[in-house]
Motif scaffolding. Structure first.
Motif, PDB file in Angstrom:
ATOM      1  N   GLY A 219      -5.267  -4.497   6.947  1.00 18.16           N
ATOM      2  CA  GLY A 219      -4.182  -3.567   6.662  1.00 18.16           C
ATOM      3  C   GLY A 219      -3.160  -3.619   7.781  1.00 18.16           C
ATOM      4  O   GLY A 219      -3.516  -3.560   8.953  1.00 18.16           O
TER       5      GLY A 219
ATOM      6  N   THR B 112      -8.476   1.708   8.350  1.00 17.12           N
ATOM      7  CA  THR B 112      -8.789   0.321   7.995  1.00 17.12           C
ATOM      8  C   THR B 112     -10.192  -0.122   8.414  1.00 17.12           C
ATOM      9  O   THR B 112     -10.948  -0.604   7.560  1.00 17.12           O
ATOM     10  CB  THR B 112      -7.718  -0.656   8.524  1.00 17.12           C
TER      11      THR B 112
ATOM     12  N   MET C 255      -2.581   5.155   3.521  1.00 20.87           N
ATOM     13  CA  MET C 255      -3.053   3.806   3.252  1.00 20.87           C
ATOM     14  C   MET C 255      -4.406   3.850   2.535  1.00 20.87           C
ATOM     15  O   MET C 255      -5.254   4.693   2.829  1.00 20.87           O
ATOM     16  CB  MET C 255      -3.195   3.021   4.550  1.00 20.87           C
ATOM     17  N   PHE C 256      -4.604   2.952   1.590  1.00 22.44           N
ATOM     18  CA  PHE C 256      -5.865   2.795   0.855  1.00 22.44           C
ATOM     19  C   PHE C 256      -6.299   4.098   0.172  1.00 22.44           C
ATOM     20  O   PHE C 256      -7.484   4.417   0.113  1.00 22.44           O
ATOM     21  CB  PHE C 256      -6.971   2.287   1.796  1.00 22.44           C
TER      22      PHE C 256
ATOM     23  N   LEU D 280       0.818  -1.207   0.000  1.00 21.71           N
ATOM     24  CA  LEU D 280       0.000   0.000   0.000  1.00 21.71           C
ATOM     25  C   LEU D 280       0.852   1.256   0.000  1.00 21.71           C
ATOM     26  O   LEU D 280       0.629   2.180  -0.780  1.00 21.71           O
ATOM     27  CB  LEU D 280      -0.917   0.011   1.229  1.00 21.71           C
TER      28      LEU D 280
ATOM     29  N   SER E   8      -3.432   4.668  10.006  1.00 25.87           N
ATOM     30  CA  SER E   8      -3.985   3.328   9.795  1.00 25.87           C
ATOM     31  C   SER E   8      -5.373   3.167  10.389  1.00 25.87           C
ATOM     32  O   SER E   8      -6.003   2.123  10.209  1.00 25.87           O
ATOM     33  CB  SER E   8      -3.043   2.262  10.379  1.00 25.87           C
TER      34      SER E   8
ATOM     35  N   CYS F  59     -10.510  -4.599   6.480  1.00 26.53           N
ATOM     36  CA  CYS F  59     -10.731  -3.392   5.680  1.00 26.53           C
ATOM     37  C   CYS F  59     -11.663  -3.624   4.499  1.00 26.53           C
ATOM     38  O   CYS F  59     -12.036  -2.675   3.805  1.00 26.53           O
ATOM     39  CB  CYS F  59      -9.402  -2.827   5.192  1.00 26.53           C
TER      40      CYS F  59
ATOM     41  N   ALA G  30      -1.518  -4.668   2.542  1.00 21.84           N
ATOM     42  CA  ALA G  30      -2.816  -5.304   2.739  1.00 21.84           C
ATOM     43  C   ALA G  30      -2.618  -6.800   2.588  1.00 21.84           C
ATOM     44  O   ALA G  30      -2.085  -7.260   1.569  1.00 21.84           O
ATOM     45  CB  ALA G  30      -3.831  -4.790   1.728  1.00 21.84           C
TER      46      ALA G  30
ATOM     47  N   SER H 288       3.492  -0.124   4.649  1.00 20.20           N
ATOM     48  CA  SER H 288       2.242  -0.826   4.952  1.00 20.20           C
ATOM     49  C   SER H 288       1.845  -1.759   3.816  1.00 20.20           C
ATOM     50  O   SER H 288       2.187  -1.530   2.651  1.00 20.20           O
ATOM     51  CB  SER H 288       1.099   0.167   5.216  1.00 20.20           C
TER      52      SER H 288
END
Length: 371
Positions: A91, A142, A173-174, A31, A139, A76, A37, A35
């Motif tokens: 995550g 998530t 993240m994401f 990610l 984070s 997530c 997934a 980090s």
């Protein structure tokens, strides 16, 4: 609104106990620089076991350095499969010195097997019509990603405002997954992204999302009195600041749900006068999966440690008062809790404690892990 914790526990008792199952790693996707997934394949015979409510987490277990390592990571992915999930995704962000996160980022590979506990946690939202808001940091995205993606997919009369804080775009993240949700639901998902260490070409100026800034931002963005549920998730400081901001805005405590990530050592520890010596001959009676036992509590032990010496299947994950996996009902006696970052005020008032943080204040204490 999120379902009450007691109702959720009655409907899914398996999620509260300590059984693990080995699950195969189906994918490890990078990610950010720090980090990943991790996706687990769920075999058909375990799909009901791993059925989850959006916002719940998984405890993962592995042996390392001669000791067992357990860590919790939030699911997530959306909960949209009526027959239970075929896969589960969490995550994982690298924590300095973190044994499991280092393993996940540097060693874990497709085809590996990891012991995974059934989903647990009460930071949840069952999809329902209404307006909801998430305030997340790092984070903390998530579990809220699972909540918002499930809500928008399953409830056409729901709206969600996501206020997220990250250091930089590269550390977010994401990022693409949230952008895809915004493209899919442009009229029902409101997205506000604040960066603390990087200027953006458009949007809000950089800077820390503290209590004062959040109060002004929420007041400008939202009809506060019309919000059905607030979901706060991330580092301790951000969640506490967001909670104070909502209090300033007159939001009812019953509408606010929070989950803490990254608690500094010593934060909200029990005051010195509360850390009185335990009774010299204390004992704990514990009920777990319908079986009860009574055992002595050794000097300095938590109630969880006393139970684990005799029942290895007692539920726990972080042992830091954060994840809530060891939540139990205090049937009788008195305890003191060193830290509590997992139980809502209503749960504590109802008689629930964190066994990992509880020490006996009376000679006899009785806990029920089945309630």
């Amino acid at each position: 609104m999120a379902r009450p914790a007691t109702e959720m526990d009655r409907s899914a008792p398996a999620a509260r106990h300590g059984a693990f199952h080995p699950l195969k790693v189906a994918a490890v996707d990078r990610l950010t620089e720090d980090s990943v997934a991790v996706t687990f394949a769920v075999p058909p015979e375990l799909r009901e076991t791993y059925r989850f409510t959006p916002g719940q987490h998984l405890a993962l277990r592995r042996a390392g350095g001669g000791a067992e390592i357990r860590r919790t990571y939030s699911i997530c992915a959306p909960a949209v499969d009526a027959d239970g999930p075929q896969t589960l995704q969490v995550g994982v962000r690298l924590v300095e010195g973190g044994e499991f996160s280092t393993f996940a980022l540097k060693e874990l590979a497709v085809g590996d097997s990891v012991d995974v506990m059934a989903p647990a946690g009460r930071f949840v939202l069952e999809p329902a019509p209404g307006r909801y808001v998430g305030v997340v940091g790092g984070s903390g995205i998530t579990p809220v990603l699972s909540i918002v993606s499930t809500l928008l997919a399953r409830e056409p009369e729901a709206r969600f405002c996501l206020i997220r804080s990250d250091r930089t775009v590269a550390s977010t993240m994401f990022l693409e997954e949230v952008a895809d949700l915004k493209d899919r639901y442009p009229d029902r998902l409101q997205l506000v992204h604040v960066l603390s260490r990087e200027e953006q070409q458009a949007g809000l100026p950089s800077g820390r999302l503290d209590e004062e800034r959040l109060t002004g931002l929420i007041r400008a963005l939202l009809p506060v009195e019309s919000v059905d549920g607030w979901f706060l998730c991330g580092p301790y400081g951000l969640v506490q600041g967001a909670e104070r901001a909502l209090r300033t805005l007159g939001v009812s405590r019953k509408r606010v749900h929070q989950e803490i990530f990254h608690v500094d050592e010593g934060a909200s520890a029990a005051p010195a006068q509360a850390r009185a010596a335990a009774p010299s001959h204390a004992a704990v009676t514990a009920t777990l999966d319908g079986r009860s036992g009574n055992w002595p509590v050794q000097d300095g032990e938590s109630l969880l440690e006393a139970v684990l010496r005799n029942r290895a299947d007692a539920p726990y994950a972080c042992k830091g008062g954060v994840c809530g996996t060891c939540r139990a009902f205090l049937v009788s006696g008195e305890v003191r809790m060193d830290r509590n970052f997992a139980l809502e005020a209503e749960e504590v008032e109802a008689g629930y404690v964190l066994a990992c943080q509880s020490h006996p204040a009376t000679e006899q204490v009785e806990l029920d892990f089945d309630r």
